[in-house]
Design a protein around this motif. Structure first.
Motif, PDB file in Angstrom:
ATOM      1  N   SER A 122       1.076  -1.139  -0.087  1.00  0.00           N
ATOM      2  CA  SER A 122       0.062   0.114   0.102  1.00  0.00           C
ATOM      3  C   SER A 122       1.003   1.202   0.026  1.00  0.00           C
ATOM      4  N   TRP A 147      -0.961   4.845   9.838  1.00  0.00           N
ATOM      5  CA  TRP A 147       0.192   4.034  10.031  1.00  0.00           C
ATOM      6  C   TRP A 147       1.125   4.741  11.092  1.00  0.00           C
ATOM      7  N   THR A 166       2.538  -0.225  13.058  1.00  0.00           N
ATOM      8  CA  THR A 166       1.364  -0.503  12.725  1.00  0.00           C
ATOM      9  C   THR A 166       1.034  -0.038  11.209  1.00  0.00           C
ATOM     10  N   SER A 168      -1.616  -0.950   7.430  1.00  0.00           N
ATOM     11  CA  SER A 168      -2.583  -1.710   6.923  1.00  0.00           C
ATOM     12  C   SER A 168      -3.170  -1.288   5.396  1.00  0.00           C
ATOM     13  N   PHE A 172      -4.508  -6.589   4.060  1.00  0.00           N
ATOM     14  CA  PHE A 172      -3.354  -6.925   4.983  1.00  0.00           C
ATOM     15  C   PHE A 172      -3.283  -5.859   6.100  1.00  0.00           C
ATOM     16  N   SER A 173      -2.714  -6.267   7.179  1.00  0.00           N
ATOM     17  CA  SER A 173      -2.470  -5.522   8.211  1.00  0.00           C
ATOM     18  C   SER A 173      -1.375  -5.947   9.087  1.00  0.00           C
ATOM     19  N   TYR A 174      -0.859  -5.264   9.971  1.00  0.00           N
ATOM     20  CA  TYR A 174       0.149  -6.044  10.824  1.00  0.00           C
ATOM     21  C   TYR A 174       0.403  -4.892  12.127  1.00  0.00           C
ATOM     22  N   THR A 175       0.545  -5.433  13.270  1.00  0.00           N
ATOM     23  CA  THR A 175       0.849  -4.652  14.480  1.00  0.00           C
ATOM     24  C   THR A 175       2.008  -5.389  15.093  1.00  0.00           C
ATOM     25  N   SER A 217      -1.983 -10.160   9.589  1.00  0.00           N
ATOM     26  CA  SER A 217      -3.228 -10.607   8.960  1.00  0.00           C
ATOM     27  C   SER A 217      -3.284 -10.484   7.238  1.00  0.00           C
TER      28      SER A 217
END
Length: 362
Positions: A122, A147, A166, A168, A172-175, A217
């Motif tokens: 992204s 973000w 963080t 997304s 998708f996303s992540y932490t 994710s």
């Protein structure tokens, strides 16, 4: 598979349009005119004394800088993942900083996740001066839209840790939580990183000792992950010479505990300038002279009518290193406004380990 979130028409007009980049070149030189004349911007000169946390923050007198994290991760089944989080700042013109929408700083963010069968990314743009993006030092926070890279009150400035990361995008996303127990590493010669023999240079330091835990994710499938991460901080006003077309950059975590940063800057005549640093497990860093190593492509991947060198042989005789690198996903193409290849790799040979590869200008 490549999925992207394209920036909105308004962000595009308010970002690249204000930069005067109506036609976006697909070259490393593109985002900030990296090889253009730097008159009016602050110069990069040897002998800088770095100060933290101040140097974790922005340097608006310089034309370009970035906060750049790459992570090699695994889930409970042993499946490999990669994660990238990057915030770029560019000054569209030199001079005193203007207020509000007149501010000359443009911010760009990239985020990505990679698995052997998928690569998603992204992109976001923001104008400086209105709070949509920026970096603050106390407490440390870097952000663009939602973000975030956040340090908090407990962050140790000399280590740039711990951090919460963080991001997304579409699907998708992540932490992630990043922590380190060793100080930052100055790249090049005490943080002065030459890019050519003609005076181009940057200020450059890294935190290559991050250990990571968190969640990624992809689609509707979250995975708990852990692994290693590397953060680069770099700023300059003219990091490339006019005849340099792009770079091939590695950050490598050796299983033996050493770290290796290595890159070559390609020229239009086919030659290349090679630079790097060997980092001991305790954080001591030594420059690698251009003539002391070789970087040779061994495999390529066809992506969007481009031939991209995704496999490499790296040899550093003085360190007894001879390795072959393999991408986790050869289709790790960042089809952003300024496209490039970026993805996790593994390597084997005299040494083994994991790392990241970035390829620009193809």
């Amino acid at each position: 598979m490549n999925d992207s979130v394209r920036i909105s028409r308004r962000a595009f007009a308010g970002g690249l349009g204000l930069l005067g980049l109506g036609r976006v070149p697909a070259l490393a030189q593109g985002f900030a005119g990296l090889g253009e004349n730097a008159e009016g911007f602050a110069p990069v000169v040897p002998g800088k004394t770095f100060a933290f946390p101040a140097d974790h923050g922005p340097h608006p007198g310089f034309r370009i800088e970035w906060w750049y994290v790459t992570a090699n991760l695994k889930d409970s089944t042993g499946a490999a993942y990669g994660a990238q989080w990057t915030l770029f700042r560019q000054a569209s013109r030199p001079g005193a900083q203007q207020e509000g929408w007149a501010n000359q700083q443009i911010w760009m963010g990239h985020a990505a996740v990679t698995r052997a069968d998928i690569h998603r990314y992204s992109e976001a743009f923001a104008r400086g001066g209105v709070g949509q993006a920026g970096v603050e030092t106390k407490p440390f926070q870097a952000w663009i839209d939602s973000w975030e890279m956040r340090g908090g009150e407990a962050m140790r400035a000399a280590m740039l840790a711990p951090l919460e990361l963080t991001a997304s995008g579409a699907g998708f996303s992540y932490t992630l939580r990043l922590d380190a127990d060793r100080p930052l590493v100055l790249q090049g010669n005490a943080g002065y990183s030459r890019k050519s023999e003609r005076g181009q240079a940057s200020y450059y330091y890294s935190q290559p000792f991050f250990k990571v835990t968190g969640r990624i994710s992809i689609g509707d499938k979250p995975a708990e992950v852990a692994g290693l991460a590397w953060m680069d901080r770099e700023w300059s006003s003219q990091p490339l010479a006019p005849d340099q077309t792009g770079w091939d950059w590695f950050s490598l975590h050796l299983d033996s505990g050493e770290k290796l940063m290595l890159y070559r800057l390609r020229q239009k005549d086919g030659r290349a300038d090679l630079f790097g640093n060997w980092i001991e497990p305790d954080g001591r860093s030594s420059e690698i002279a251009s003539g002391d190593n070789t970087m040779t492509p061994t495999a390529s991947t066809e992506i969007e009518d481009r031939k991209v060198p995704t496999g490499w042989r790296i040899v550093i005789p003085a360190r007894g290193l001879r390795i072959e690198t393999t991408p986790l996903n050869a289709m790790s193409w960042m089809g952003t406004s300024f496209p490039y290849w970026e993805g996790p790799i593994s390597f084997a040979g005299s040494h083994a380990g994991l790392g990241y590869l970035e390829l620009t200008g193809y």
